[in-house]
Design an enzyme around this catalytic site. Structure first.
Site, PDB file in Angstrom:
ATOM      1  N   CYS A  79     -32.676   9.854 -36.932  1.00 35.64           N
ATOM      2  CA  CYS A  79     -33.542  10.970 -36.520  1.00 35.64           C
ATOM      3  C   CYS A  79     -32.749  12.141 -35.943  1.00 35.64           C
ATOM      4  CB  CYS A  79     -34.604  10.490 -35.523  1.00 35.64           C
ATOM      5  SG  CYS A  79     -33.952  10.188 -33.871  1.00 35.64           S
ATOM      6  N   TYR A 130     -13.516   5.125 -31.243  1.00 37.91           N
ATOM      7  CA  TYR A 130     -14.123   6.101 -30.319  1.00 37.91           C
ATOM      8  C   TYR A 130     -14.405   5.484 -28.950  1.00 37.91           C
ATOM      9  CZ  TYR A 130     -14.137   9.605 -33.924  1.00 37.91           C
ATOM     10  OH  TYR A 130     -13.714  10.512 -34.866  1.00 37.91           O
ATOM     11  N   ARG A 183     -11.236   5.885 -27.082  1.00 38.69           N
ATOM     12  CA  ARG A 183     -11.038   7.285 -26.692  1.00 38.69           C
ATOM     13  C   ARG A 183     -11.982   7.664 -25.552  1.00 38.69           C
ATOM     14  NH1 ARG A 183     -10.980  11.395 -31.244  1.00 38.69           N
ATOM     15  NH2 ARG A 183      -9.998  12.580 -29.570  1.00 38.69           N
ATOM     16  N   HIS A 187     -16.896  20.750 -32.411  1.00 37.14           N
ATOM     17  CA  HIS A 187     -16.689  19.442 -33.049  1.00 37.14           C
ATOM     18  C   HIS A 187     -17.432  18.323 -32.335  1.00 37.14           C
ATOM     19  CE1 HIS A 187     -12.734  20.859 -35.218  1.00 37.14           C
ATOM     20  NE2 HIS A 187     -13.831  21.370 -35.737  1.00 37.14           N
ATOM     21  N   ASP A 227     -13.715  16.324 -25.652  1.00 41.02           N
ATOM     22  CA  ASP A 227     -13.714  15.897 -24.244  1.00 41.02           C
ATOM     23  C   ASP A 227     -14.502  16.892 -23.393  1.00 41.02           C
ATOM     24  OD1 ASP A 227     -11.961  18.036 -23.038  1.00 41.02           O
ATOM     25  OD2 ASP A 227     -10.448  17.196 -24.367  1.00 41.02           O
ATOM     26  N   ASN A 230     -12.287  20.525 -28.965  1.00 37.02           N
ATOM     27  CA  ASN A 230     -12.130  19.251 -28.262  1.00 37.02           C
ATOM     28  C   ASN A 230     -13.486  18.597 -28.000  1.00 37.02           C
ATOM     29  OD1 ASN A 230      -9.487  19.928 -28.276  1.00 37.02           O
ATOM     30  ND2 ASN A 230      -9.395  20.557 -26.128  1.00 37.02           N
ATOM     31  N   GLY A 247      -3.445  25.818 -27.776  1.00 39.28           N
ATOM     32  CA  GLY A 247      -3.273  24.384 -28.036  1.00 39.28           C
ATOM     33  C   GLY A 247      -3.911  23.888 -29.308  1.00 39.28           C
ATOM     34  N   THR A 248      -3.833  24.673 -30.363  1.00 39.18           N
ATOM     35  CA  THR A 248      -4.388  24.205 -31.637  1.00 39.18           C
ATOM     36  C   THR A 248      -3.370  24.434 -32.750  1.00 39.18           C
ATOM     37  OG1 THR A 248      -6.205  24.428 -33.228  1.00 39.18           O
ATOM     38  CG2 THR A 248      -5.739  26.375 -31.870  1.00 39.18           C
ATOM     39  N   CYS A 273     -28.366   9.733 -33.076  1.00 39.78           N
ATOM     40  CA  CYS A 273     -29.014   8.779 -33.975  1.00 39.78           C
ATOM     41  C   CYS A 273     -28.719   9.202 -35.416  1.00 39.78           C
ATOM     42  CB  CYS A 273     -30.510   8.753 -33.725  1.00 39.78           C
ATOM     43  SG  CYS A 273     -31.374   7.735 -34.941  1.00 39.78           S
TER      44      CYS A 273
HETATM   45  N1  APR Z   1       0.537  22.540 -24.387  1.00 37.25           N
HETATM   46  C1  APR Z   1       0.200  23.355 -25.417  1.00 37.25           C
HETATM   47  N2  APR Z   1       0.138  22.921 -26.681  1.00 37.25           N
HETATM   48  C2  APR Z   1       0.398  21.633 -26.937  1.00 37.25           C
HETATM   49  C3  APR Z   1       0.766  20.732 -25.919  1.00 37.25           C
HETATM   50  C4  APR Z   1       0.826  21.224 -24.586  1.00 37.25           C
HETATM   51  N3  APR Z   1       1.154  20.456 -23.541  1.00 37.25           N
HETATM   52  N4  APR Z   1       0.983  19.527 -26.488  1.00 37.25           N
HETATM   53  C5  APR Z   1       0.790  19.665 -27.792  1.00 37.25           C
HETATM   54  N5  APR Z   1       0.446  20.940 -28.086  1.00 37.25           N
HETATM   55  C6  APR Z   1       0.130  21.552 -29.388  1.00 37.25           C
HETATM   56  C7  APR Z   1       0.752  20.835 -30.576  1.00 37.25           C
HETATM   57  O1  APR Z   1       2.069  21.307 -30.797  1.00 37.25           O
HETATM   58  C8  APR Z   1      -0.202  21.217 -31.709  1.00 37.25           C
HETATM   59  O2  APR Z   1       0.202  22.406 -32.366  1.00 37.25           O
HETATM   60  O3  APR Z   1      -1.257  21.478 -29.585  1.00 37.25           O
HETATM   61  C9  APR Z   1      -1.538  21.472 -30.986  1.00 37.25           C
HETATM   62  C10 APR Z   1      -2.586  20.403 -31.235  1.00 37.25           C
HETATM   63  O4  APR Z   1      -2.908  20.400 -32.592  1.00 37.25           O
HETATM   64  P1  APR Z   1      -3.886  19.296 -33.194  1.00 37.25           P
HETATM   65  O5  APR Z   1      -3.507  17.956 -32.697  1.00 37.25           O
HETATM   66  O6  APR Z   1      -3.949  19.497 -34.656  1.00 37.25           O
HETATM   67  O7  APR Z   1      -5.277  19.648 -32.482  1.00 37.25           O
HETATM   68  P2  APR Z   1      -6.399  20.633 -32.966  1.00 37.25           P
HETATM   69  O8  APR Z   1      -5.822  21.864 -33.546  1.00 37.25           O
HETATM   70  O9  APR Z   1      -7.349  20.750 -31.839  1.00 37.25           O
HETATM   71  O10 APR Z   1      -7.064  19.788 -34.126  1.00 37.25           O
HETATM   72  C11 APR Z   1      -8.203  20.276 -34.765  1.00 37.25           C
HETATM   73  O11 APR Z   1      -8.420  18.227 -35.950  1.00 37.25           O
HETATM   74  O12 APR Z   1      -8.700  15.951 -36.448  1.00 37.25           O
HETATM   75  C12 APR Z   1      -9.216  17.068 -35.949  1.00 37.25           C
HETATM   76  O13 APR Z   1     -11.331  17.037 -35.074  1.00 37.25           O
HETATM   77  C13 APR Z   1      -9.989  17.019 -34.672  1.00 37.25           C
HETATM   78  O14 APR Z   1     -10.697  18.879 -33.326  1.00 37.25           O
HETATM   79  C14 APR Z   1      -9.599  18.292 -33.985  1.00 37.25           C
HETATM   80  C15 APR Z   1      -9.102  19.140 -35.130  1.00 37.25           C
END
Ligand code: APR
Length: 231
Positions: free
Chosen positions: A120, A53, A56, A109, A94, A92, A173-174, A117
């Site tokens: 506490c 971390y 990161r 998250h 960030d 995210n 983006g997930t 802590c």
């Molecule tokens: N634009 C849009 N999407 C993108 C880009 C981009 N430039 N680059 C990558 N991606 C997509 C990938 O194809 C993928 O499907 O973003 C997605 C990211 O997926 P993950 O890496 O699984 O991220 P996320 O869904 O946020 O993960 C959920 O997993 O380990 C944990 O706690 C961590 O919060 C996180 C959680």
């Protein structure tokens, strides 16, 4: 209009923070999350978890928001101006949405620039490196303020209340691999919301979305935001 937006690592990928999964380079292909992102891992080897971390956190401090974060901040302001609203929930850890100007961001998250802590539960800002010597005022050990596998995400009540009020759901983006966030689209559909996915590639639950837009977040999100604001 009352938008519910869920963002994931893909929205920050072009800021250089990396993603966890997906077809290209991904953090959880290089590292084992069970050794780094669980309460058990922290108990077993806190120095290793801190090292991960800390690296990161350093990357995050050096990074900058990209066009997707900036467009979402513009969307929040534009909707507010005309009496509409949106809820921005992010997986995210960030702070790139905030740095782009988003006023209200729900970090389900946790946040990398905060420490908590382990005894506490007090949370404080943290831009420095953490180590096994890092202590709270109560002498408890400090840990990153992030939700690990096996832990309950934050603000869930607030998030489900926002989903109930929303009339449109958008995931950006997930990968749709991690619950409960991956289940929001199902909840949204059950409530009759129109659901839109914006991602580089189809997510694991792509079939549940009414509308899908694929490409880089920095390109797709700004044009989608312009469309929404023009309506
Ligand atoms: N634009 C849009 N999407 C993108 C880009 C981009 N430039 N680059 C990558 N991606 C997509 C990938 O194809 C993928 O499907 O973003 C997605 C990211 O997926 P993950 O890496 O699984 O991220 P996320 O869904 O946020 O993960 C959920 O997993 O380990 C944990 O706690 C961590 O919060 C996180 C959680």
């Amino acid at each position: 209009m009352n938008l519910f937006i869920l963002t994931g690592a893909g929205v920050s990928a072009e800021s250089g923070l990396g993603v966890f999964r997906g077809t290209g380079a991904a953090l959880w292909k290089r590292y084992d999350p069970m050794q780094l992102a669980t309460p058990e891992a922290f108990m077993r080897d806190p120095a290793l978890v801190h090292e991960f971390y800390n690296a990161r956190r350093r990357n995050l401090i050096a990074a900058a928001s990209n066009a997707a974060h900036i467009a979402l901040a513009r969307l929040e302001a534009g909707l507010a101006q005309r009496g509409d609203s949106m809820t921005l929930v992010t997986q995210n850890i960030d702070d790139l949405h905030e740095r782009a100007g988003s006023k209200r961001v729900i970090h389900m998250h946790g946040e990398l620039l905060k420490a908590r802590c382990a005894s506490c539960g007090a949370v404080r800002d943290c831009r420095e490196e953490l180590s096994t010597d890092s202590r709270c005022g109560c002498d408890g050990a400090l840990r990153p303020h992030v939700v690990w596998f096996g832990e309950t995400p934050l603000y869930m009540e607030e998030i489900y209340a926002a989903l109930e009020r929303a009339d449109r759901f958008v995931a950006i983006g997930t990968s749709g691999a991690v619950y409960p966030a991956a289940g929001f689209v199902r909840e949204a559909r059950a409530r009759g919301l129109r659901c839109c996915e914006v991602n580089l590639e189809p997510s694991e639950n792509a079939a549940q979305f009414d509308e899908r837009r694929y490409g880089r977040a920095s390109e797709i999100v700004p044009s989608w935001v312009e469309e929404i604001l023009a309506r």
